[in-house]
Scaffold this motif. Structure first.
Motif, short mmCIF file in Angstrom:
data_model
loop_
_atom_site.label_atom_id
_atom_site.label_comp_id
_atom_site.label_asym_id
_atom_site.label_seq_id
_atom_site.Cartn_x
_atom_site.Cartn_y
_atom_site.Cartn_z
N PHE A 1 -1.94 -44.09 23.19
CA PHE A 1 -2.24 -44.17 21.76
C PHE A 1 -3.57 -44.88 21.53
CE2 PHE A 1 -2.04 -46.05 17.55
CZ PHE A 1 -1.58 -44.99 16.78
N LEU A 2 -3.81 -45.96 22.28
CA LEU A 2 -5.08 -46.68 22.17
C LEU A 2 -6.26 -45.80 22.52
CD1 LEU A 2 -4.02 -50.09 23.76
CD2 LEU A 2 -5.10 -49.87 21.53
N VAL A 3 -6.15 -45.07 23.61
CA VAL A 3 -7.25 -44.22 24.06
C VAL A 3 -7.54 -43.13 23.04
CG1 VAL A 3 -7.98 -42.55 25.80
CG2 VAL A 3 -6.89 -44.68 26.51
N LEU A 4 -6.47 -42.44 22.58
CA LEU A 4 -6.66 -41.37 21.60
C LEU A 4 -7.24 -41.90 20.30
CD1 LEU A 4 -3.37 -39.30 22.15
CD2 LEU A 4 -5.68 -38.76 22.95
N SER A 5 -6.78 -43.09 19.88
CA SER A 5 -7.29 -43.68 18.64
C SER A 5 -8.78 -43.94 18.74
CB SER A 5 -6.55 -44.99 18.33
OG SER A 5 -5.19 -44.76 18.07
N TYR A 6 -9.22 -44.51 19.87
CA TYR A 6 -10.63 -44.86 19.99
C TYR A 6 -11.51 -43.65 20.25
CZ TYR A 6 -10.54 -49.78 19.18
OH TYR A 6 -10.44 -50.99 18.54
N VAL A 7 -10.97 -42.61 20.84
CA VAL A 7 -11.74 -41.37 20.95
C VAL A 7 -12.05 -40.83 19.56
CG1 VAL A 7 -11.62 -38.95 21.64
CG2 VAL A 7 -10.91 -40.72 23.23
N GLN A 8 -11.04 -40.82 18.69
CA GLN A 8 -11.25 -40.35 17.32
C GLN A 8 -12.17 -41.30 16.54
OE1 GLN A 8 -10.17 -37.41 16.12
NE2 GLN A 8 -9.41 -37.03 18.18
N ILE A 9 -12.00 -42.59 16.77
CA ILE A 9 -12.84 -43.58 16.06
C ILE A 9 -14.31 -43.40 16.42
CG2 ILE A 9 -13.43 -46.03 15.99
CD1 ILE A 9 -10.40 -46.61 16.12
N PRO B 1 -5.11 -55.74 5.52
CA PRO B 1 -4.34 -55.41 6.74
C PRO B 1 -5.01 -55.85 8.04
CG PRO B 1 -4.23 -53.59 5.20
CD PRO B 1 -5.20 -54.58 4.62
N MET B 2 -6.34 -55.63 8.16
CA MET B 2 -7.03 -55.98 9.41
C MET B 2 -6.87 -57.47 9.71
SD MET B 2 -11.01 -55.44 10.54
CE MET B 2 -11.70 -56.70 9.48
N TYR B 3 -7.06 -58.31 8.71
CA TYR B 3 -6.99 -59.75 8.93
C TYR B 3 -5.55 -60.24 9.01
CZ TYR B 3 -11.96 -59.66 8.09
OH TYR B 3 -13.30 -59.39 8.18
N PHE B 4 -4.63 -59.52 8.37
CA PHE B 4 -3.21 -59.84 8.53
C PHE B 4 -2.79 -59.68 9.99
CE2 PHE B 4 1.13 -58.07 8.87
CZ PHE B 4 1.87 -59.16 8.45
N PHE B 5 -3.21 -58.59 10.61
CA PHE B 5 -2.88 -58.37 12.02
C PHE B 5 -3.63 -59.35 12.91
CE2 PHE B 5 -2.15 -53.85 10.50
CZ PHE B 5 -0.77 -53.99 10.48
N LEU B 6 -4.87 -59.69 12.54
CA LEU B 6 -5.62 -60.67 13.32
C LEU B 6 -4.95 -62.04 13.25
CD1 LEU B 6 -8.06 -61.31 15.03
CD2 LEU B 6 -9.39 -61.66 12.95
N LEU B 7 -4.40 -62.40 12.11
CA LEU B 7 -3.64 -63.66 11.98
C LEU B 7 -2.43 -63.65 12.91
CD1 LEU B 7 -2.82 -65.60 8.77
CD2 LEU B 7 -0.98 -65.04 10.33
N ASN B 8 -1.71 -62.52 12.94
CA ASN B 8 -0.57 -62.40 13.85
C ASN B 8 -1.01 -62.53 15.31
OD1 ASN B 8 2.30 -61.19 12.71
ND2 ASN B 8 0.60 -60.87 11.30
N LEU B 9 -2.17 -61.94 15.63
CA LEU B 9 -2.70 -62.03 16.99
C LEU B 9 -3.01 -63.47 17.37
CD1 LEU B 9 -3.62 -60.39 19.51
CD2 LEU B 9 -5.90 -60.33 18.48
N LEU C 1 0.71 -55.45 19.29
CA LEU C 1 -0.11 -55.74 18.11
C LEU C 1 -1.53 -55.18 18.27
CD1 LEU C 1 0.20 -57.16 15.38
CD2 LEU C 1 -0.81 -59.18 16.41
N LEU C 2 -2.07 -55.25 19.48
CA LEU C 2 -3.39 -54.64 19.72
C LEU C 2 -3.34 -53.13 19.48
CD1 LEU C 2 -4.46 -56.59 22.94
CD2 LEU C 2 -5.49 -56.79 20.67
N THR C 3 -2.20 -52.52 19.80
CA THR C 3 -2.03 -51.09 19.53
C THR C 3 -2.00 -50.82 18.04
OG1 THR C 3 -0.74 -50.88 21.58
CG2 THR C 3 -0.60 -49.07 20.02
N ILE C 4 -1.27 -51.65 17.29
CA ILE C 4 -1.22 -51.51 15.83
C ILE C 4 -2.61 -51.72 15.22
CG2 ILE C 4 -0.28 -52.50 13.70
CD1 ILE C 4 2.25 -53.19 15.27
N MET C 5 -3.36 -52.67 15.76
CA MET C 5 -4.71 -52.92 15.26
C MET C 5 -5.62 -51.73 15.52
SD MET C 5 -5.08 -56.94 16.35
CE MET C 5 -6.72 -57.21 15.65
N ALA C 6 -5.40 -51.01 16.61
CA ALA C 6 -6.17 -49.79 16.87
C ALA C 6 -5.84 -48.74 15.82
CB ALA C 6 -5.87 -49.27 18.27
N TYR C 7 -4.57 -48.66 15.43
CA TYR C 7 -4.18 -47.72 14.37
C TYR C 7 -4.82 -48.11 13.05
CZ TYR C 7 -1.20 -45.37 10.95
OH TYR C 7 -0.74 -44.62 9.89
#
Length: 305
Positions: free
Chosen positions: A211-219, A56-64, A112-118
């Motif tokens: 969503f990005l901020v909350l995701s990275y706080v948890q990460i 999944p990570m590289y699939f989204f990176l390919l899309n990016l 897509l950057l938001t999806i990658m954060a998820y």
């Protein structure tokens, strides 16, 4: 006074008036463009050819990488052509196409950057559920939803913007066509319709930002609890490139559109526009490959063939 029915072309903001400086700008942007084509092309090919990267990570990176190629190809070739041939013009329909494509690619990239954060959140905070939450079908559905939503958004923005009567000339204060520059030429109160679309887009963008901020706080909370230094390093190596790209993209885009008029100038506007429209697609491959050993190895194998 002209209106939209009599406008056949727009005049873009030139990077320089002197011929030597125009050629310097052409060479500089040609180098950036070729670097973006090479870097993103290598990432796309490496991910597509290496079955170890079919995750999944590289699939989204390919899309990016695909979106980066699209966004930089929308603005830079025309800017280079204008510098090379000492002109500022872009056709009416060329401007409309540029607005649609740039809105599409830049908004899709943000989504897509938001999806990658998820993706990073699930991988680090809920690793046992990663295969369930981010299976191949779920990844395709998320990517398709992002592309579909932003396609409709870009189409509505383009149609709404160019349905307005334009009576304030045809000179744009930017080196490419974008919605705010066209709205400055409008003399109709119906611009409120486009303003409504902009507000809706801002709400979508703000939701993604939260969503990005909350995701990275948890990460980061989860990463700091990892006992081994090697584990923390591996987690940071997959998150920091993404966070760096999000920060560069958001900071320059927000500053470009929300900076106070008192500090606005043509030079500053050009520099900031280059930072959010040209630099990210060119440096994305470098940022992601520098700290990602798997991707770096795949790229080197591809180049060694």
């Amino acid at each position: 006074m002209s209106n939209s029915s009599s406008i056949t072309q727009f005049l873009l903001l030139a990077f320089a008036d002197k011929r030597k400086l125009q050629l310097v700008h052409f060479c500089l942007f040609l180098g950036i463009y070729l670097a973006a084509l090479l870097g993103n092309g290598l990432i796309i090919t490496a991910i597509a050819c290496d079955h170890h990267l079919h995750t999944p990570m590289y699939f989204f990176l390919l899309n990016l990488a695909v979106l980066d190629l699209g966004s930089i190809s929308t603005t830079l070739p025309k800017a280079m052509a204008n510098s090379l041939w000492d002109t500022r013009s872009i056709s009416y329909w060329g401007c409309a196409a540029q607005i649609f494509l740039f809105s599409f690619f830049i908004t899709a990239e943000y989504c897509l950057l938001t999806i990658m954060a998820y993706d990073r959140y699930v991988a680090i905070c809920q690793p046992l559920h990663y295969g369930t939450l981010l299976g191949s079908r779920a990844c395709v559905h998320m990517a398709a939803a992002a592309w579909g939503i932003v396609f409709l958004n870009a189409l509505l923005h383009m149609a709404s913007t160019f349905s307005l009567p334009l009576c304030k000339g045809n000179v744009l204060d930017q080196f490419f066509c974008e919605v705010p520059q066209i709205l400055k030429l409008s003399c109709s109160h119906s611009y409120l319709r486009e303003a409504g679309l902009i507000v809706a887009s801002v709400c979508l963008g703000f939701s993604c930002f939260v969503f990005l901020v909350l995701s990275y706080v948890q990460i980061f909370r989860a990463v700091l609890r990892i006992p081994s230094e090697q584990g923390r390093h591996k987690a940071f190596s997959t998150c920091l490139p993404h966070l760096a790209m999000v920060s560069l993209f958001l900071s320059t885009a927000v500053f470009s559109h929300l900076k106070p008029p008192s500090i606005s100038s043509q030079v500053l506007d050009l520099v900031v526009a280059v930072l959010y429209s040209v630099v990210p697609p060119a440096v994305n491959p470098l940022i992601y490959s520098m700290r990602n050993k798997e991707l770096k190895d795949a790229v080197w194998k591809l180049m060694a063939r």
